[in-house]
Design an enzyme around this catalytic site. Structure first.
Site, short mmCIF file in Angstrom:
data_model
loop_
_atom_site.label_atom_id
_atom_site.label_comp_id
_atom_site.label_asym_id
_atom_site.label_seq_id
_atom_site.Cartn_x
_atom_site.Cartn_y
_atom_site.Cartn_z
N HIS A 1 -11.57 -7.63 -3.72
CA HIS A 1 -11.03 -6.46 -3.04
C HIS A 1 -11.39 -6.47 -1.56
O HIS A 1 -12.40 -7.06 -1.14
CB HIS A 1 -11.57 -5.18 -3.68
CG HIS A 1 -11.06 -3.93 -3.06
ND1 HIS A 1 -11.82 -3.16 -2.20
CD2 HIS A 1 -9.86 -3.31 -3.16
CE1 HIS A 1 -11.11 -2.12 -1.81
NE2 HIS A 1 -9.92 -2.19 -2.37
N LYS B 1 0.86 -1.18 0.00
CA LYS B 1 0.00 0.00 0.00
C LYS B 1 0.90 1.23 0.00
O LYS B 1 1.46 1.63 1.02
CB LYS B 1 -0.90 0.00 1.23
CG LYS B 1 -1.82 1.21 1.31
CD LYS B 1 -2.82 1.25 0.18
CE LYS B 1 -4.00 0.36 0.46
NZ LYS B 1 -5.07 0.49 -0.56
#
Length: 424
Positions: A305, A177
């Site tokens: 997701h 991330k």
């Protein structure tokens, strides 16, 4: 009278479940805990189904409670009518109930499964796999000063974090991330991960904070790595299409394609290669599954997701992953960053990087009432937090393209106070 009975009550409970350490993203942070709302739908036959949605507090609980006037006496099996009742897609300017609908739909599917003895994935069309593989989902973290866990920032620290997760969970895909630090730092971290895990596939997701030109530059610097895809490097359909046109790495999104109109546009523009399906963002399991079938038709890749989940929503992700025929990528999950859960039996466990599909009817999970009460009390004590703010950078806010990155100078290791008690 349907075998499930008719909806007689809908309840919502806000909870705060601690994370191992506060996790950072391009637009802010999760301040040491996940705040979620657990939804229960009950029928007059005594069946109870479970749902879950992000956020909590009076506004979330009121949004769920408001659905009682729409759904008392409704048949839980009549899911299409329910969608039009509470999330009418033709009234989009005035109706933003997509995530509320998702949570209630989860619960209705759970009820249907319990009543028929079928798993939710079997209600969708059947399971094609016994377990779903997951990626490590690596975040830069602040340190939890109570436990001294977290504080990762440098490439070496992120590799150590990935190694710990690989040892514990068996992950074979590592997702970074990004977007917290300048793009060059993310490149250094990703290349360090590639060196440490030569057999692993990689992903980088800066949450759309880079310009098109920054995105192209980064893609060219990592194109020799074993990349699954580059996720949401820039913002907007046109921006993503421009990036895809210029790079050799497949692109993916969960930000610009979260409904069928956007999916149609993305397919026409060839804007992305892979669509990340979120059971909440898409408004429910059925919608996410149908989107996957559309992607199958147009040979567009899919993955599952994660928008941050406890065990109830993780179960929906597992059932979606079980039923999708075109799932070739490991799923995302924040789940391994949690310290506990509200479902009976404790947390789901990873084996060789995968989580088995629940075998019980419906979603296959039940609530641990003591844990639900414990983390409801924790929410009452701590409240929520602003997801789009960073507790380590007072006054900061995200822009796109982001010109206000954090600087990697070891500040993350100092922590932000008590990791699970920092409140807004």
């Amino acid at each position: 009278m349907p075998v499930t009975g008719l909806i007689s009550d809908i309840r919502a409970t806000s909870v705060a479940v601690p994370l191992e350490a506060p996790i950072r993203h391009a637009h802010g942070a999760h301040w040491g805990r996940f705040v979620r709302t657990i939804v229960e739908v009950e029928t007059d036959e005594g069946l109870v189904g479970l749902g879950e949605m992000g956020g909590g507090g009076e506004s979330a609980e009121a949004a769920v409670a408001a659905m009682k006037s729409y759904l008392l006496g409704h048949d839980p099996a009549n899911l299409e009518a329910m969608r039009w009742k509470i999330a009418n897609p033709t009234a989009g300017l005035y109706n933003t109930r997509t995530q509320v609908h998702a949570a209630i739909e989860f619960a209705c599917l759970d009820i249907l499964g319990i009543a028929t003895g079928m798993r939710v994935c079997d209600l969708l069309g059947g399971s094609l796999r016994k377990s779903v593989p997951f990626a490590s989902y690596l975040f830069y973290r602040y340190q939890n000063e109570e436990t001294e866990v977290g504080g990762e920032e440098s490439p070496e620290e992120m590799v150590a974090h990935a190694q710990d997760l690989a040892d514990r969970c068996g992950f074979k895909t590592h997702k970074l991330k990004g977007g917290v630090y300048p793009p060059e730092h993310d490149v250094e971290v990703l290349r360090a991960l590639a060196g440490a895990f030569p057999e692993a596939s990689l992903r980088l997701d800066p949450n759309g904070v880079w310009s098109v030109e920054q995105s192209i530059k980064v893609a060219r610097r990592i194109e020799d790595l074993n990349n699954d895809y580059l996720e949401d490097p820039t913002w907007g359909m046109e921006g993503m299409a421009r990036v895809r046109e210029k790079i050799s790495i497949p692109t993916s999104t969960n930000q610009i394609v979260v409904n069928f109109e956007q999916l149609a546009t993305a397919i026409r523009l060839r804007a992305v290669d892979v669509v990340l399906l979120d059971t909440t963002f898409w408004g429910g399991l059925r919608q996410a599954y149908l989107a996957g079938k559309v992607c199958e038709t147009f040979q567009t890749g899919v993955a599952v997701h994660s928008s941050g989940e406890l065990g109830v929503q993780l179960a929906t992700m597992l059932h979606l992953g079980a039923a999708l025929p075109n799932l070739v990528f490991a799923a995302d999950a924040h789940y391994h960053h949690l310290t506990d859960d509200v479902v009976e039996g404790g947390m789901f466990t990873y084996s060789d990087g995968e989580i088995p599909i629940p075998i019980g009817p419906g979603l296959g999970v039940t609530l641990d009432r003591e844990k639900l009460a414990e983390y409801s009390e924790l929410y009452e004590k701590l409240g929520g937090y602003p997801y789009d703010r960073d507790p380590g950078r007072p006054g900061w806010y995200s822009t796109a393209p982001n010109r206000r990155y954090a600087e990697p100078k070891g500040k993350a290791r100092r922590g932000i106070g008590r990791g699970i008690s920092t409140s807004a």
